[in-house]
Design an enzyme around this catalytic site. Sequence first.
Site, PDB file in Angstrom:
ATOM      1  N   THR B 100     -28.880  31.764   0.660  1.00  0.00           N
ATOM      2  CA  THR B 100     -28.023  30.235   1.547  1.00  0.00           C
ATOM      3  C   THR B 100     -27.003  30.879   2.218  1.00  0.00           C
ATOM      4  O   THR B 100     -25.821  30.682   1.509  1.00  0.00           O
ATOM      5  CB  THR B 100     -28.718  28.968   0.848  1.00  0.00           C
ATOM      6  N   LYS B 175     -34.120  27.964   6.449  1.00  0.00           N
ATOM      7  CA  LYS B 175     -33.534  26.464   5.078  1.00  0.00           C
ATOM      8  C   LYS B 175     -32.642  25.723   5.281  1.00  0.00           C
ATOM      9  O   LYS B 175     -32.347  24.718   4.188  1.00  0.00           O
ATOM     10  CB  LYS B 175     -32.949  28.306   3.770  1.00  0.00           C
ATOM     11  N   LYS B 243     -21.521  23.026   0.107  1.00  0.00           N
ATOM     12  CA  LYS B 243     -22.159  24.793   0.875  1.00  0.00           C
ATOM     13  C   LYS B 243     -22.904  24.661   2.186  1.00  0.00           C
ATOM     14  O   LYS B 243     -22.575  25.348   3.358  1.00  0.00           O
ATOM     15  CB  LYS B 243     -21.064  25.605   0.068  1.00  0.00           C
TER      16      LYS B 243
END
Lengths: 306, 306
Positions: B100, B175, B243
């Site tokens: 990701t 995502k 993150k």
Amino acid sequence: MAEAKLRIGWIGTGVMGAAMAGHVLAAGHHVAIHTRTRAKAAALLERGASWAETPREAAEGADVAISIVGDPADVQATHLGPAGTLSAARRPRFIIDMTTSRPSLARRIHAEAKARGVGSVDAPVSGGDVGARNATLSIMVGGDEPDVEAVTPLLGLMGAIVVRQGGAGAGQHTKMVNQILIAATMMGVCEGLLYASRAGLDALRVIESVGAGAAGSWAISNLGPRIVRGDFEPGFAVEHFIKDLGIALEEARAMGLDLPALALAARLYERLREAGHGRLGTQSLALLLESMSAASPALATDGGIQ
Amino acid sequence: MAEAKLRIGWIGTGVMGAAMAGHVLAAGHHVAIHTRTRAKAAALLERGASWAETPREAAEGADVAISIVGDPADVQATHLGPAGTLSAARRPRFIIDMTTSRPSLARRIHAEAKARGVGSVDAPVSGGDVGARNATLSIMVGGDEPDVEAVTPLLGLMGAIVVRQGGAGAGQHTKMVNQILIAATMMGVCEGLLYASRAGLDALRVIESVGAGAAGSWAISNLGPRIVRGDFEPGFAVEHFIKDLGIALEEARAMGLDLPALALAARLYERLREAGHGRLGTQSLALLLESMSAASPALATDGGIQ
């Protein structure tokens, strides 16, 4: 209790109530209906229900008096008011309030009913207009165990999942949990689809990818496509949701709880109503987020928790 | 492309990567592995994978070089760095980044790869450790259509749902939508269960009532019971989620988007990390909310949107 023909007093025939009363009528019970706007009961009256001028009249001599009305003030008037169910000369054996309402009011009605020898059950529902029509509602029940047991077959006519969550008020508390979940999930659905659209993605294809995994929810799969198509018809109206979120916030504060996502959702939905969208469905939050991003990119991300 | 035996370079064997590489190995492909901590590759090496000292060495002469590493800086080093896959003397035909990571970095890698005659695909995943183990991941793919078509059978070894969402970066953008949904839903799940617990309800029974209807989600059904049991082991760790939320916020701001629930989730998860819970699972947000409510009932509901 559902096998014998019962005398049911029914108060409230909004979108939900009309469909639910229809299932009770279809099961062969005798239903006496009262609702604020008589025209909304017309279809049920044609199908054999009788008309009652007041909640008291609907409840007179009934086995069960069931209410699904607007807000806690309506619930209170329906059961505790001068023309309420508990003022009937021949009191009902049970009263069931299926409105989404205050847990504390459910406990008060339970106490007043019990003092008069009447069983009281709070039984709010989830599943929306579709669940009401198809009798697939989830019904969250609070009340004394024997009372809940006695009315469960009747509730089973309207819902697929009928679970006793505890004593009086527990059904309403469970419904508050339900609304807290929906509030946060709807924010995510509307923000996620806005992101998808601005990023130039095909939002329906995105729903295909994200809806089946760890990001999946009833809301993204059922309301997501409506948002993408620009369909903001209610399902469940913003103004009713705001009432529910207000109750949840008050109850949370009374328990000393700080629920920041619930508080954020309540503020956003209030702004959505101020923008004139109170009668649209909850998925119309997408419209507010879109306008916020168009107007003022950094407005809402300041403040709050640092 | 999955039917012939392929030479695969694999970079990254964390919880997700190790399970996914295992499926590729089980399909009979030749896998050369590089990962930062060699011990984490031991099981795969025993099963027949070979060791590579650098990403470049793993990619040398490979059909496909696949990465699933930590953060965008790792992704950049893995593919564009001096020992990166694109510096191989015999370049791979395709590179696939399944980390990701930033959509803009995916586009940059795609451009650099293309200039060297290498196809580049971004293919982040959703479905967690369970999805990785069972090869039931949802894989969100961005890249040129023929490249995506060529590697889809290979991706199909790792996932149940493989959908091309658009050109380079579209997988990463999708995502981000996934993470925006999860962030909001997790807040709702943790707030709702905290409410349930304070209201004296049986939280597992509440999940039974609310999980099946309009409030339903993967998170309430799968992580809800873990929260109730006090199981905060990762699934997906808070520090990794932070993150992802950071990338989503940056991308949203770059598009002029104001996403208040995402911003709130990012602040809450940052506080959760500051409280020392960075390595717990995302469901440990429940711990922070509980401590906030214990300490300071009105802290977080002030400020923000008025």
